[in-house]
Design a protein around this motif. Structure first.
Motif, short mmCIF file in Angstrom:
data_model
loop_
_atom_site.label_atom_id
_atom_site.label_comp_id
_atom_site.label_asym_id
_atom_site.label_seq_id
_atom_site.Cartn_x
_atom_site.Cartn_y
_atom_site.Cartn_z
N ALA A 152 21.66 23.03 -11.65
CA ALA A 152 21.16 24.02 -10.68
C ALA A 152 21.63 25.43 -11.01
O ALA A 152 22.08 26.17 -10.13
CB ALA A 152 21.58 23.63 -9.26
N LYS A 186 30.49 23.90 -9.25
CA LYS A 186 30.41 24.60 -7.96
C LYS A 186 29.17 24.11 -7.21
O LYS A 186 28.10 23.94 -7.80
CB LYS A 186 30.34 26.12 -8.17
N PRO A 187 29.29 23.90 -5.93
CA PRO A 187 28.13 23.39 -5.16
C PRO A 187 27.04 24.44 -5.02
O PRO A 187 27.29 25.65 -5.10
CB PRO A 187 28.76 23.04 -3.81
N GLY A 188 25.82 23.96 -4.81
CA GLY A 188 24.69 24.86 -4.59
C GLY A 188 24.13 25.42 -5.88
O GLY A 188 24.52 25.05 -6.99
N THR A 189 23.21 26.35 -5.72
CA THR A 189 22.58 26.98 -6.88
C THR A 189 23.44 28.15 -7.37
O THR A 189 24.09 28.82 -6.59
CB THR A 189 21.18 27.49 -6.53
N LYS A 190 23.41 28.36 -8.68
CA LYS A 190 24.18 29.44 -9.30
C LYS A 190 23.27 30.27 -10.20
O LYS A 190 22.26 29.76 -10.68
CB LYS A 190 25.33 28.89 -10.14
N GLN A 212 28.48 32.73 -12.17
CA GLN A 212 29.04 32.61 -10.82
C GLN A 212 29.94 31.39 -10.75
O GLN A 212 29.89 30.61 -9.81
CB GLN A 212 27.91 32.52 -9.79
#
Length: 357
Positions: free
Chosen positions: A224, A260-264, A284
């Motif tokens: 992601a 890291k969680p989520g989109t980067k 990020q």
């Protein structure tokens, strides 16, 4: 001028015994001639000349014997050092130095010995670093090989539990890791002969960045991460080595962002100024601790992040820095823990001429 006079004085000082012998011969000659002229009223007897020649030879022999005894031990030590030298320190085992020339020669020998040891130490450190890297590289390459082996074994055990597309994708991912490891090994070997494998020209940095990002496209989708290229720039550089450096930076950016969680976002920014062009890779990810920043160019240094990331080798930024230095480029790293890292390669106008300086 003073230095030349001091050198002449030292030269004469080493031959003071020879000069004294010559002076004594002259004094004897003058005294004998005066006595002979006074005794025979202007006539010099042939025996007197013979007598003087014999005295002169005696003085010369005496001086030679004295000089031989004085320097005999030095020549013995020098001969023993030449014939029996078994270790580097044996070259400095001269203790009976007599003349200034010998002292100066010994100082030169010491400096050459020190320079040789420094050069030898440098090559030994390079060899140790290379051996360490090879061992570490083999260790990291064992992981994808083991994973591929496990995947094929699972497929053999029960084909119903393993989707062919999923299996192929996993094997392809591990194969990409193998390919990147082989590429790093190959480029590391080429660093020693950097000038031979070099082609400098005006390179479209945005095109190189686009090509490098495409090679990591599947990894970005899997984790992601959304890459983006901003701007255009051109730089006097070697396209192949620039691609290698970008691959190292992008690999690090993905490696330290994927957990890291989520989109980067992964942003490659290109800037063009009057006398320099730059390319910046910003992620990020987890960032680099402030106390680790000063050591990020050390080989095999992984820092706090590398200890938690099993794939870290500590060679990416080291190799990038080495290549930048050889190309005359500048490497700048900025990072904030928890926010991300930005790495900039600056292609300075004229920097490439450092290769020939």
């Amino acid at each position: 001028m003073k230095k030349e006079w001091m050198t002449l004085r030292v030269f004469l000082n080493d031959r003071i015994s020879y000069l004294a012998a010559m002076l004594l011969m002259i004094v004897i000659f003058v005294v004998m001639m005066l006595l002979e002229l006074n005794l025979y009223k202007g006539y010099v007897h042939p025996n007197t000349i013979i007598y003087y020649v014999l005295l002169a030879l005696l003085c010369m022999i005496g001086w030679l014997v004295f000089d031989y005894v004085r320097q005999r031990d030095f020549y013995k030590e020098l001969l023993a050092a030449v014939e029996n030298m078994s270790e580097l320190r044996d070259t400095l085992s001269l203790h009976t130095i007599v003349t200034s020339e010998q002292k100066l020669f010994f100082r030169l020998l010491q400096k050459m010995h020190t320079a040789y040891l420094n050069e030898l130490g440098k090559y030994r450190r390079q060899q140790e670093r290379h051996n360490h890297f090879v061992l570490q590289w083999v260790h990291h390459m064992k992981t994808p090989v083991s994973v591929i082996d496990l995947l094929t074994q699972e497929d053999k055990v029960d084909k119903r539990t393993v989707h062919p597309a999923e299996l192929t994708g996993s094997i392809r991912e591990e194969n990409e890791r193998l390919a990147r490891g082989l590429e790093m090994m190959l480029y590391t070997a080429r660093l020693d002969k950097f000038e031979i494998d070099l082609h400098i020209r005006r390179v479209a940095l945005h095109e190189v960045a686009r090509s490098a990002i495409n090679s990591f496209k599947k990894m970005c989708i899997r984790h992601a991460i959304f890459p983006k290229i901003v701007g255009e720039a051109y730089g006097e550089t070697d396209e192949k080595w620039m691609t290698f450096m970008l691959n190292q930076l992008l690999s690090n950016a993905i490696k330290y962002s994927k957990h890291k969680p989520g989109t980067k976002q992964l942003i490659v920014t290109l800037r063009k100024d009057k006398d320099k062009d730059s390319i910046t890779v910003s992620d990020q990810g987890v960032g680099i601790a402030a106390h680790d920043l000063r050591r990020i160019y050390d080989p095999f240094f992984t820092g706090d992040n590398g200890r938690t990331e099993g794939e870290s080798t500590g060679m990416g930024l080291y190799l990038t820095k080495q290549v930048c230095d050889k190309l005359g480029h500048e490497l700048i790293v900025q990072s904030v823990v928890g926010e991300g890292t930005s790495v900039t390669i600056v292609c300075q106008s004229g920097g490439i001429h450092k290769l020939t300086s």
